[in-house]
Design a protein around this motif. Structure first.
Motif, short mmCIF file in Angstrom:
data_model
loop_
_atom_site.label_atom_id
_atom_site.label_comp_id
_atom_site.label_asym_id
_atom_site.label_seq_id
_atom_site.Cartn_x
_atom_site.Cartn_y
_atom_site.Cartn_z
N LEU A 78 -2.74 7.72 12.58
CA LEU A 78 -3.14 8.12 11.24
C LEU A 78 -3.24 6.87 10.37
O LEU A 78 -2.37 6.00 10.44
N HIS A 79 -4.29 6.79 9.58
CA HIS A 79 -4.48 5.69 8.63
C HIS A 79 -4.68 6.29 7.24
O HIS A 79 -5.42 7.27 7.10
N PHE A 80 -4.06 5.69 6.26
CA PHE A 80 -4.27 6.09 4.87
C PHE A 80 -4.43 4.86 4.00
O PHE A 80 -3.80 3.83 4.24
N LEU A 81 -5.23 5.01 2.95
CA LEU A 81 -5.29 4.04 1.88
C LEU A 81 -4.84 4.78 0.63
O LEU A 81 -5.45 5.76 0.22
N VAL A 82 -3.73 4.31 0.05
CA VAL A 82 -3.15 4.95 -1.12
C VAL A 82 -3.13 3.94 -2.26
O VAL A 82 -2.58 2.85 -2.11
N ARG A 83 -3.75 4.29 -3.37
CA ARG A 83 -3.74 3.42 -4.55
C ARG A 83 -2.60 3.85 -5.45
O ARG A 83 -2.47 5.03 -5.79
N LEU A 84 -1.77 2.88 -5.80
CA LEU A 84 -0.56 3.16 -6.57
C LEU A 84 -0.64 2.47 -7.93
O LEU A 84 -1.11 1.33 -8.02
N GLY A 141 -1.96 -2.67 -10.37
CA GLY A 141 -1.79 -1.70 -9.29
C GLY A 141 -1.57 -2.32 -7.93
O GLY A 141 -1.61 -3.54 -7.76
N SER A 142 -1.35 -1.44 -6.95
CA SER A 142 -1.16 -1.83 -5.56
C SER A 142 -1.97 -0.89 -4.68
O SER A 142 -2.17 0.27 -5.02
N ALA A 143 -2.39 -1.40 -3.55
CA ALA A 143 -3.02 -0.58 -2.53
C ALA A 143 -2.10 -0.60 -1.31
O ALA A 143 -1.69 -1.66 -0.85
N LEU A 144 -1.76 0.58 -0.83
CA LEU A 144 -0.93 0.72 0.36
C LEU A 144 -1.83 1.11 1.52
O LEU A 144 -2.50 2.13 1.48
N ARG A 145 -1.85 0.27 2.53
CA ARG A 145 -2.55 0.59 3.78
C ARG A 145 -1.46 1.02 4.76
O ARG A 145 -0.59 0.24 5.12
N PHE A 146 -1.54 2.28 5.15
CA PHE A 146 -0.49 2.89 5.96
C PHE A 146 -1.05 3.27 7.32
O PHE A 146 -2.16 3.79 7.42
N THR A 147 -0.26 3.00 8.36
CA THR A 147 -0.60 3.41 9.72
C THR A 147 0.61 4.09 10.34
O THR A 147 1.72 3.59 10.24
N ARG A 167 4.05 12.57 -3.38
CA ARG A 167 5.40 12.34 -3.93
C ARG A 167 5.60 10.86 -4.27
O ARG A 167 6.19 10.53 -5.30
N LEU A 168 5.13 9.96 -3.39
CA LEU A 168 5.25 8.52 -3.65
C LEU A 168 4.50 8.15 -4.94
O LEU A 168 5.03 7.41 -5.78
N ILE A 169 3.30 8.67 -5.12
CA ILE A 169 2.54 8.41 -6.34
C ILE A 169 3.32 8.89 -7.56
O ILE A 169 3.43 8.19 -8.57
#
Length: 134
Positions: free
Chosen positions: A19-25, A100-106, A125-127
């Protein structure tokens, strides 16, 4: 800036799922880092970390995922946890504009115990945690 989950993809290679996600925080990397790399931070949005030695090779036990080792550690940038039977979780933070930050999650794992929807709920929830922090 508000947070968002911009991308989520799922791949399967035999019995291995990725699973890959890009989350902007909406917070800077140094503010987001504790949520990914401390027991208190992980517990606030993901799962309690019963053990977390914050260094390469350190022990880690994530209550709902299993035990293993810290397999990548670059303070305020990369935290990777490889778990026995639970796969690999990689959190990679990057700057995203001035504030801001970008989280690249795997998440790499075997079997079908994790889902894209479950991770989306966790990242929501993290956001929320990031938006509530000063």
């Amino acid at each position: 800036m508000t947070g968002s989950i911009e991308q989520g993809t799922s791949q399967a290679h035999g019995n291995t799922h990725i699973l890959h996600f890009l989350v902007r925080l909406p917070r800077r990397m140094e503010t987001v880092w504790p949520a990914l790399a401390t027991p208190e931070g992980l517990a606030a949005w993901f799962t309690p970390a019963d053990v977390l030695e914050p260094r390469l090779g350190g022990a880690v036990t994530l209550r709902d995922m299993g035990s293993g080792r810290v397999t990548a550690w670059d303070v305020e940038r990369v935290a990777e946890y490889t778990l026995e039977g639970g796969g690999r979780l990689r959190f990679h933070l990057e700057r995203d504009g001035d504030e801001g930050s970008a989280l690249r999650f795997t998440h790499e794992f075997r079997g079908g115990e994790e889902s894209e929807q479950r991770w989306r709920a966790r990242f929501e929830r993290l956001i929320a945690v990031c938006e509530a922090s000063p």
